[in-house]
Design an enzyme around this catalytic site. Structure first.
Site, PDB file in Angstrom:
ATOM      1  N   GLY A  23       0.696  -1.427   0.017  1.00  0.00           N
ATOM      2  CA  GLY A  23      -0.016   0.035   0.123  1.00  0.00           C
ATOM      3  C   GLY A  23       0.937   1.232  -0.101  1.00  0.00           C
ATOM      4  O   GLY A  23       0.470   2.163  -0.706  1.00  0.00           O
ATOM      5  N   ARG A  27       7.344   1.836   1.041  1.00  0.00           N
ATOM      6  CA  ARG A  27       7.591   0.337   1.070  1.00  0.00           C
ATOM      7  C   ARG A  27       8.091  -0.206  -0.226  1.00  0.00           C
ATOM      8  O   ARG A  27       8.931  -1.062  -0.191  1.00  0.00           O
ATOM      9  CB  ARG A  27       6.613  -0.246   1.691  1.00  0.00           C
ATOM     10  CG  ARG A  27       6.669  -1.971   2.003  1.00  0.00           C
ATOM     11  CD  ARG A  27       5.622  -2.559   2.638  1.00  0.00           C
ATOM     12  NE  ARG A  27       5.336  -2.108   3.921  1.00  0.00           N
ATOM     13  CZ  ARG A  27       3.800  -2.078   4.379  1.00  0.00           C
ATOM     14  NH1 ARG A  27       3.116  -2.849   3.473  1.00  0.00           N
ATOM     15  NH2 ARG A  27       3.536  -1.271   5.569  1.00  0.00           N
ATOM     16  N   ARG A  46       1.915  11.027  -8.909  1.00  0.00           N
ATOM     17  CA  ARG A  46       1.175  11.233  -7.759  1.00  0.00           C
ATOM     18  C   ARG A  46       1.899  10.627  -6.463  1.00  0.00           C
ATOM     19  O   ARG A  46       1.633  10.327  -5.584  1.00  0.00           O
ATOM     20  CB  ARG A  46      -0.206  10.624  -7.706  1.00  0.00           C
ATOM     21  CG  ARG A  46      -1.240  11.335  -8.563  1.00  0.00           C
ATOM     22  CD  ARG A  46      -2.646  10.662  -8.710  1.00  0.00           C
ATOM     23  NE  ARG A  46      -3.416  11.141  -9.218  1.00  0.00           N
ATOM     24  CZ  ARG A  46      -4.604  12.094  -9.038  1.00  0.00           C
ATOM     25  NH1 ARG A  46      -4.804  12.105  -7.708  1.00  0.00           N
ATOM     26  NH2 ARG A  46      -5.233  12.510  -9.872  1.00  0.00           N
ATOM     27  N   ARG A  90      -0.134  -8.667  -3.350  1.00  0.00           N
ATOM     28  CA  ARG A  90      -0.257  -7.542  -2.542  1.00  0.00           C
ATOM     29  C   ARG A  90       0.538  -7.907  -1.319  1.00  0.00           C
ATOM     30  O   ARG A  90       0.320  -9.141  -0.679  1.00  0.00           O
ATOM     31  CB  ARG A  90      -1.632  -7.007  -2.280  1.00  0.00           C
ATOM     32  CG  ARG A  90      -1.798  -6.361  -1.093  1.00  0.00           C
ATOM     33  CD  ARG A  90      -3.087  -5.643  -0.935  1.00  0.00           C
ATOM     34  NE  ARG A  90      -3.485  -5.388   0.565  1.00  0.00           N
ATOM     35  CZ  ARG A  90      -2.660  -4.460   1.357  1.00  0.00           C
ATOM     36  NH1 ARG A  90      -1.627  -3.929   0.717  1.00  0.00           N
ATOM     37  NH2 ARG A  90      -3.261  -4.375   2.436  1.00  0.00           N
ATOM     38  N   SER A  93       0.233  -4.733   5.696  1.00  0.00           N
ATOM     39  CA  SER A  93       0.041  -5.070   6.912  1.00  0.00           C
ATOM     40  C   SER A  93      -1.587  -5.327   7.231  1.00  0.00           C
ATOM     41  O   SER A  93      -2.439  -4.881   6.392  1.00  0.00           O
ATOM     42  CB  SER A  93       0.439  -3.746   7.732  1.00  0.00           C
ATOM     43  OG  SER A  93      -0.187  -2.713   7.280  1.00  0.00           O
ATOM     44  N   ASP A 207      -1.141  -5.271  14.127  1.00  0.00           N
ATOM     45  CA  ASP A 207      -1.631  -4.785  15.122  1.00  0.00           C
ATOM     46  C   ASP A 207      -2.638  -5.877  15.444  1.00  0.00           C
ATOM     47  O   ASP A 207      -3.195  -6.817  14.649  1.00  0.00           O
ATOM     48  CB  ASP A 207      -2.179  -3.451  15.168  1.00  0.00           C
ATOM     49  CG  ASP A 207      -3.284  -3.319  13.904  1.00  0.00           C
ATOM     50  OD1 ASP A 207      -4.486  -3.313  14.137  1.00  0.00           O
ATOM     51  OD2 ASP A 207      -2.682  -3.139  12.900  1.00  0.00           O
ATOM     52  N   ARG A 220       6.364  -0.994  10.081  1.00  0.00           N
ATOM     53  CA  ARG A 220       5.461  -1.414   9.189  1.00  0.00           C
ATOM     54  C   ARG A 220       6.324  -1.035   7.787  1.00  0.00           C
ATOM     55  O   ARG A 220       6.149  -1.910   6.844  1.00  0.00           O
ATOM     56  CB  ARG A 220       4.202  -0.491   9.059  1.00  0.00           C
ATOM     57  CG  ARG A 220       3.401  -0.937  10.493  1.00  0.00           C
ATOM     58  CD  ARG A 220       1.918  -0.130  10.383  1.00  0.00           C
ATOM     59  NE  ARG A 220       1.540  -0.340  11.822  1.00  0.00           N
ATOM     60  CZ  ARG A 220       0.193  -0.166  11.931  1.00  0.00           C
ATOM     61  NH1 ARG A 220      -0.682   0.051  10.963  1.00  0.00           N
ATOM     62  NH2 ARG A 220      -0.206  -0.182  13.256  1.00  0.00           N
TER      63      ARG A 220
END
Length: 236
Positions: A23, A27, A46, A90, A93, A207, A220
């Site tokens: 996402g 990362r 973007r 994908r 987290s 989490d 993360r």
């Protein structure tokens, strides 16, 4: 293959047949800088960063998806349909929904339940069940076992809502055996099915929704390396 879209502008750089899709675009940058060789950036529109390089001699791309089904819906659709991508994995987290799952465990999403209306566009006479490609699931589980990762395979919940007014939403999904919650995979799986392509979601538990446990934003971004290694190893 298109020269570019409003959201992805490769400017001549190649996009591999397999794209890893976290996402967070940072990362994606972390993976490119720490795992890939001969890296070329293929997107910065973007600030949704995308890179292509090689991992153990095979060509792999990595690109951010943003948050939510609406965002990954755009990027995965374009990658599948305009840039000849065959597989999107994908890597993200998620929040755990079962007591036997702990921080840093890895969830392999065999299916993706959702509260999204994304699939409604296809007007199917019933309820479409978004699922991952079986071979990718099997390959990911085998590789995870090989490296000694703690994994759970099953259903996850792709939610359109982060701050939910229904305070019992977690327990309702948990009663049905759902392993964890994230926000993108159902849309990815639907797009893959519609395009006749492959998709998989692999998640590191960041989490716990039943216990007061959580990782930091930096952890993360930079510390979920087992998940990244599994995805890179099974990239075709």
């Amino acid at each position: 293959m298109t020269q570019g879209t409003a959201h992805i502008q490769p400017n001549g750089a190649k996009i591999a047949k397999t794209v890893l899709m976290p996402g967070d675009p940072l990362r994606a940058k972390f993976i490119a800088e720490n795992f890939l060789e001969d890296v070329v950036q293929f997107n910065e529109v973007r600030n949704m960063l995308g890179y292509t390089g090689t991992y153990k001699g095979k060509e792999v791309s990595v690109m951010g998806s943003g948050m939510g089904i609406a965002s990954i819906g755009i990027y995965s659709y374009e990658l599948y349909n305009f840039f000849d991508v065959e597989t999107i994995i994908r890597i993200g987290s998620c929040g755990a929904m079962q007591e036997n799952i702990n921080l840093y465990d890895i969830i392999i999403a065999q299916g993706a339940s959702t509260n999204s209306k994304y699939v409604d566009q296809f007007n199917v006479p019933g309820y479409f069940a978004p699922i991952a490609d079986f071979q990718l699931v099997a390959d990911a589980k085998n590789k995870a076992d090989e490296i000694g990762a703690t994994t759970h395979v099953g259903n996850i919940f792709s939610s359109d809502i982060f701050y939910n007014a229904d305070t019992e939403v977690t327990s309702k999904w948990a009663r049905l055996g759902v392993l964890g919650v994230e926000m993108e995979s159902a849309g990815l799986y639907v797009n893959a099915a519609a395009a006749g392509k492959k998709a998989l979601g692999i998640f590191t538990v960041s989490d716990h929704l039943l216990r007061d446990e959580a990782t930091t934003a930096e952890e993360r971004q930079n510390s979920f390396t087992q998940m990244m290694e599994i995805a890179l190893e099974i990239a075709e």
